[in-house]
Each structure stands twice: as structure tokens, then as C-alpha cells.
Design a protein around this motif. Sequence first.
Motif, PDB file in Angstrom:
ATOM      1  N   VAL A  27       0.840  -1.195   0.000  1.00 29.66           N
ATOM      2  CA  VAL A  27       0.000   0.000   0.000  1.00 29.66           C
ATOM      3  C   VAL A  27       0.874   1.243   0.000  1.00 29.66           C
ATOM      4  N   VAL A  28       0.481   2.220  -0.812  1.00 34.80           N
ATOM      5  CA  VAL A  28       1.149   3.519  -0.860  1.00 34.80           C
ATOM      6  C   VAL A  28       0.167   4.560  -0.352  1.00 34.80           C
ATOM      7  N   VAL A  29       0.568   5.295   0.665  1.00 32.51           N
ATOM      8  CA  VAL A  29      -0.282   6.309   1.282  1.00 32.51           C
ATOM      9  C   VAL A  29       0.324   7.680   1.015  1.00 32.51           C
TER      10      VAL A  29
ATOM     11  N   GLU B 234       2.882  15.633   3.571  1.00 32.82           N
ATOM     12  CA  GLU B 234       3.447  14.536   4.355  1.00 32.82           C
ATOM     13  C   GLU B 234       4.311  13.654   3.444  1.00 32.82           C
ATOM     14  N   PRO B 235       5.283  12.947   4.011  1.00 29.26           N
ATOM     15  CA  PRO B 235       6.077  12.043   3.183  1.00 29.26           C
ATOM     16  C   PRO B 235       5.232  10.876   2.689  1.00 29.26           C
ATOM     17  N   THR B 236       5.429  10.484   1.460  1.00 31.02           N
ATOM     18  CA  THR B 236       4.720   9.325   0.912  1.00 31.02           C
ATOM     19  C   THR B 236       5.236   8.058   1.572  1.00 31.02           C
ATOM     20  N   VAL B 237       4.294   7.228   2.036  1.00 33.03           N
ATOM     21  CA  VAL B 237       4.618   6.015   2.790  1.00 33.03           C
ATOM     22  C   VAL B 237       4.280   4.788   1.947  1.00 33.03           C
ATOM     23  N   TYR B 238       5.198   3.837   1.927  1.00 34.54           N
ATOM     24  CA  TYR B 238       5.012   2.584   1.194  1.00 34.54           C
ATOM     25  C   TYR B 238       5.178   1.427   2.168  1.00 34.54           C
TER      26      TYR B 238
ATOM     27  N   LEU C 225       6.963   5.788 -10.042  1.00 31.79           N
ATOM     28  CA  LEU C 225       5.592   6.301 -10.070  1.00 31.79           C
ATOM     29  C   LEU C 225       5.225   7.062  -8.801  1.00 31.79           C
ATOM     30  N   HIS C 226       5.639   6.550  -7.654  1.00 34.35           N
ATOM     31  CA  HIS C 226       5.114   7.057  -6.389  1.00 34.35           C
ATOM     32  C   HIS C 226       6.145   7.768  -5.516  1.00 34.35           C
ATOM     33  N   ALA C 227       7.414   7.580  -5.786  1.00 35.29           N
ATOM     34  CA  ALA C 227       8.497   8.257  -5.058  1.00 35.29           C
ATOM     35  C   ALA C 227       8.305   8.219  -3.543  1.00 35.29           C
ATOM     36  N   PRO C 228       8.143   7.032  -2.966  1.00 34.21           N
ATOM     37  CA  PRO C 228       7.980   6.972  -1.506  1.00 34.21           C
ATOM     38  C   PRO C 228       9.229   7.468  -0.793  1.00 34.21           C
ATOM     39  N   LYS C 229       9.008   8.072   0.359  1.00 31.34           N
ATOM     40  CA  LYS C 229      10.117   8.552   1.181  1.00 31.34           C
ATOM     41  C   LYS C 229      10.286   7.738   2.456  1.00 31.34           C
ATOM     42  N   ILE C 230       9.213   7.046   2.866  1.00 31.80           N
ATOM     43  CA  ILE C 230       9.255   6.174   4.032  1.00 31.80           C
ATOM     44  C   ILE C 230       8.749   4.803   3.585  1.00 31.80           C
ATOM     45  N   ALA C 231       9.461   3.744   3.947  1.00 36.23           N
ATOM     46  CA  ALA C 231       9.014   2.403   3.567  1.00 36.23           C
ATOM     47  C   ALA C 231       9.075   1.470   4.765  1.00 36.23           C
TER      48      ALA C 231
ATOM     49  N   VAL D  43      15.991  -2.052  -1.026  1.00 35.10           N
ATOM     50  CA  VAL D  43      15.996  -0.643  -0.637  1.00 35.10           C
ATOM     51  C   VAL D  43      17.090   0.119  -1.371  1.00 35.10           C
ATOM     52  N   LYS D  44      18.284  -0.449  -1.422  1.00 37.34           N
ATOM     53  CA  LYS D  44      19.415   0.251  -2.023  1.00 37.34           C
ATOM     54  C   LYS D  44      19.336   0.286  -3.544  1.00 37.34           C
ATOM     55  N   ARG D  45      18.784  -0.748  -4.133  1.00 39.52           N
ATOM     56  CA  ARG D  45      18.745  -0.843  -5.594  1.00 39.52           C
ATOM     57  C   ARG D  45      17.641   0.021  -6.202  1.00 39.52           C
ATOM     58  N   PHE D  46      16.458   0.080  -5.565  1.00 35.53           N
ATOM     59  CA  PHE D  46      15.299   0.648  -6.239  1.00 35.53           C
ATOM     60  C   PHE D  46      14.779   1.963  -5.674  1.00 35.53           C
ATOM     61  N   PHE D  47      15.137   2.332  -4.456  1.00 33.62           N
ATOM     62  CA  PHE D  47      14.462   3.456  -3.812  1.00 33.62           C
ATOM     63  C   PHE D  47      15.424   4.540  -3.363  1.00 33.62           C
ATOM     64  N   GLN D  48      14.877   5.743  -3.254  1.00 35.67           N
ATOM     65  CA  GLN D  48      15.584   6.881  -2.662  1.00 35.67           C
ATOM     66  C   GLN D  48      14.749   7.344  -1.473  1.00 35.67           C
ATOM     67  N   LEU D  49      14.911   6.632  -0.384  1.00 34.57           N
ATOM     68  CA  LEU D  49      14.095   6.844   0.803  1.00 34.57           C
ATOM     69  C   LEU D  49      14.782   7.789   1.787  1.00 34.57           C
ATOM     70  N   ASP D  50      13.963   8.490   2.550  1.00 33.41           N
ATOM     71  CA  ASP D  50      14.498   9.217   3.702  1.00 33.41           C
ATOM     72  C   ASP D  50      14.713   8.254   4.872  1.00 33.41           C
ATOM     73  N   ALA D  51      13.780   7.289   5.006  1.00 32.77           N
ATOM     74  CA  ALA D  51      13.886   6.349   6.121  1.00 32.77           C
ATOM     75  C   ALA D  51      13.223   5.034   5.759  1.00 32.77           C
ATOM     76  N   VAL D  52      13.740   3.948   6.322  1.00 38.77           N
ATOM     77  CA  VAL D  52      13.167   2.622   6.149  1.00 38.77           C
ATOM     78  C   VAL D  52      12.920   2.025   7.527  1.00 38.77           C
ATOM     79  N   ILE D  53      11.775   1.361   7.685  1.00 36.65           N
ATOM     80  CA  ILE D  53      11.409   0.729   8.946  1.00 36.65           C
ATOM     81  C   ILE D  53      11.256  -0.761   8.699  1.00 36.65           C
ATOM     82  N   PRO D  54      12.122  -1.600   9.268  1.00 40.81           N
ATOM     83  CA  PRO D  54      11.979  -3.045   9.079  1.00 40.81           C
ATOM     84  C   PRO D  54      10.785  -3.581   9.866  1.00 40.81           C
TER      85      PRO D  54
END
Length: 232
Positions: free
Chosen positions: A130-132, A137-141, A158-164, A183-194
Motif C-alpha cells: 500500500v502507498v499512502v 506529508e512524506p509518501t509512505v510505502y 511512479l510514487h516516489a515513496p520517502k518512508i518504507a 531498498v538500495k537498488r530501487f528506492f531513494q528513501l528518507d527512512a526505512v522501517i523493518p
Amino acid sequence: MQITWFGHSAFRLDFKGTAVLIDPFFTGNPAFVSDRAAAIRGVSHVLVTHGHGDHVGDTLDIARETGATVTTNYDLGMWLVSKGLEKFNPMNTGGTTDLGGFTVTLVRADHSSGDVVDGMPVYLGNPCGVVVKAPGEPTVYHMGDTDVFSDMGLIAELHAPKIAMVPIGDRFTMGAASAAFAVKRFFQLDAVIPCHYGSFPIIDQTADRFVAAMAGHATRVIVPEKGVAVSV
């Protein structure tokens, strides 16, 4: 935005007076140590990524108690309707709906989705992430349960999420190495939450291997304390 992790893959998003739960697996979740009443207080929407019990969780009870609208794939949603769900926002992969103040898009996940009823498997639609998105606000994936797949690059474009929120527990989802690779290959995130770890003995118990695999990367890794909101 504030994000609260409740163990496994259950999260709460709070932004601009809106409270959204994702995959609210509380009852039976060995990692759920929070106050259930506080976790569901003020919730207006529940998002469910797929039909496994550790993600559907308390969705029906929460919807009854709060009047929340449930957003998920059509097949799973209609199954929940057959069990008494009153407010259902039907969707499927690729679609976007405006829920008033924010939008939700369902995207692909590589997993399965179903339940077992009277010893027989029941199909509950395609698994999703889900992409919110909410203005300002930062886009969340939330990836749901998934393996790494190359079309994550399209989701990023398409969605440029910043938080995943990224599953790392292995066996049923990506493990630490493949999750860090995604995460490293496909995204440019500000933060990732496992997530999707530390609940059942059969999956990884800590995020340590993921944190180590992300060492030196620009993306901030947030390993939140269960039930404690973090600001992003």
C-alpha cells in the motif's frame, strides 16, 4: 506524520488529525505489547495488504468498534463483508482511491493470500503493498509481505515513496540481505522501517542483520520501540 509499530507488520499512521491502521494484527500477535484501546483510538481507516491471518488480524473487530472503513483488495474485502464488515472501500492492484485528506494505492507484492476454512484453502485476492499519500506529508510505502522484484523500480518511479516499511524476517518474505538490496537498488528513501520479524520463532528475531546490511547507506534505518510513535 507519526508512525507507530505494534510488532510484526502492524502500523498506525497519524497525520493532520487522521489515524490509519495497516495490517492490525493484535490478538494472537506475540510481539503486540501495546494498549489495544490506545492503538485503535480515533482510527477512521484500516488498510489490509493481504488475506493471511497475521495481517487481517483484528480488522473486523476494529471496524465494528470504531466504524472505520476498511480498504483492501476486492476479494478479501467481500470475504470480510460476508463476515459482517459494513464499510468496505474495494480496490485492486494499480488502483488509487481518495479517502478524504489522503489517497491509497495498491501495488504489487510477491507473496500469497488466503485462509483455511474447514480444512480447505480459500483464495482471498492478490497480495498487495500500500502507498499512502497526504499533502505535505512524506509518501509512505508499506510493502506488505513480499520478495524483492524488479518492478519495485516502477513503484519508486511512479510514487516516489520517502518512508518504507520493509519485511525482513525471511522464510515467508525477504530476509535481511534481499530487503537491504531492494531498498538500495530501487528506492531513494528518507527512512526505512523493518518489520515482519521478532514475532514468531520461525522468522528472524531482531533487525540486527538488516541494520548491518544497510550500514553506510544514506537511508536512515528506524528500528522503533513497539508502541512508541516516531516522527518522520
